[in-house]
Write an enzyme that holds these catalytic residues in place. Structure first.
Site, PDB file in Angstrom:
ATOM      1  N   ASP A  85      -6.706   0.714   0.164  1.00  0.00           N
ATOM      2  CA  ASP A  85      -5.587   0.460   0.372  1.00  0.00           C
ATOM      3  C   ASP A  85      -5.409   0.533   1.277  1.00  0.00           C
ATOM      4  O   ASP A  85      -6.457  -0.166   2.096  1.00  0.00           O
ATOM      5  CB  ASP A  85      -5.529   2.233   0.686  1.00  0.00           C
ATOM      6  CG  ASP A  85      -4.101   2.401   0.939  1.00  0.00           C
ATOM      7  OD1 ASP A  85      -2.787   2.540   0.051  1.00  0.00           O
ATOM      8  OD2 ASP A  85      -3.397   3.688   1.717  1.00  0.00           O
ATOM      9  N   ASP A 132      -2.062   0.825   4.012  1.00  0.00           N
ATOM     10  CA  ASP A 132      -1.143   1.952   5.028  1.00  0.00           C
ATOM     11  C   ASP A 132      -1.744   2.906   5.023  1.00  0.00           C
ATOM     12  O   ASP A 132      -1.795   3.604   4.248  1.00  0.00           O
ATOM     13  CB  ASP A 132       0.150   2.192   4.007  1.00  0.00           C
ATOM     14  CG  ASP A 132       0.930   1.107   4.173  1.00  0.00           C
ATOM     15  OD1 ASP A 132       1.579   0.740   5.231  1.00  0.00           O
ATOM     16  OD2 ASP A 132       1.978   0.749   3.378  1.00  0.00           O
TER      17      ASP A 132
END
Length: 214
Positions: A4, A6
């Protein structure tokens, strides 16, 4: 390995906070901490629904608000991205070991392209953005697509995530998941291994983790 972006690789949630707070003020409103946390990791449509309801203006158009926020965040991504502890080192070790790697994010392609200037495009064999899948996190589509692009089975993938939404997406796709909480707390659950930070975490340590062995 699937990362991932953010809150996982970058401590970028404060940049999203800034853009969201600025837009709320632009609209003459104010966003609460509770609503902001509920937006973390969600799709643009869901986030804008929560945002508009949170400022008491549910009639506003999601597309217009999302465009404003992405314009602002893209500018901030160009100058203010900060790596989370240990994330850059782990990513570089994974790449040096020749492990197939993908970036899987709910952020749209325009902002991701800016972030890749800092992340390094060479660090990923595939990139899956939120505006490139029919259903984004917590739906399994993003991680299923990433596995397909890497030509590997989801069960053979290890995901690094920070949010409940992202963890739900990865687990639904059938991957193994390492959770490194940031803005939002992660609850223990089957298939999820929790780490307080990526600082000092090596590829060998991840290979020996319960998530990797399960």
């Amino acid at each position: 390995m699937l990362f991932d972006m953010d809150g996982t690789l970058f401590d970028s949630e404060p940049l999203w906070d800034l853009a969201i707070e600025e837009l709320a003020r632009e609209y003459g409103g104010e966003i609460s901490v509770e609503v902001r946390l509920a937006m973390v990791g969600r799709s643009v449509d869901e986030s804008m629904l929560l945002f508009h309801e949170g400022i008491g203006q549910p009639w506003r158009e999601a597309a217009a608000s999302a465009a404003w926020i992405y314009d602002r965040v893209s500018g901030l991504f160009a100058t203010d991205l900060v790596w989370r502890p240990g994330a850059q080192e782990l990513l570089h070790e994974v790449r040096a070991a020749g492990v197939p790697t993908a970036l899987v994010t709910s952020t749209n392609r325009r902002a991701v392209e800016v972030a890749l200037d800092t992340l390094g495009r060479h660090n990923f064999d595939a990139v899956v953005c939120g505006d490139e899948v029919a259903f984004t996190k917590p739906h399994p589509d993003p991680y299923l697509r990433a596995a397909k692009l890497l030509n590997v089975e989801p069960a053979d993938c290890l995901v690094i995530e920070d949010s409940p939404t992202g963890v739900a997406s990865a687990l639904a796709a059938g991957t193994r998941v390492i959770g490194v909480p940031n803005a939002v707390t992660l609850k223990p659950m089957t298939g999820l291994t929790l780490l307080p930070t990526l600082a000092g975490v090596t590829l060998a340590a991840l290979a020996a983790s319960p998530a990797q062995a399960g």
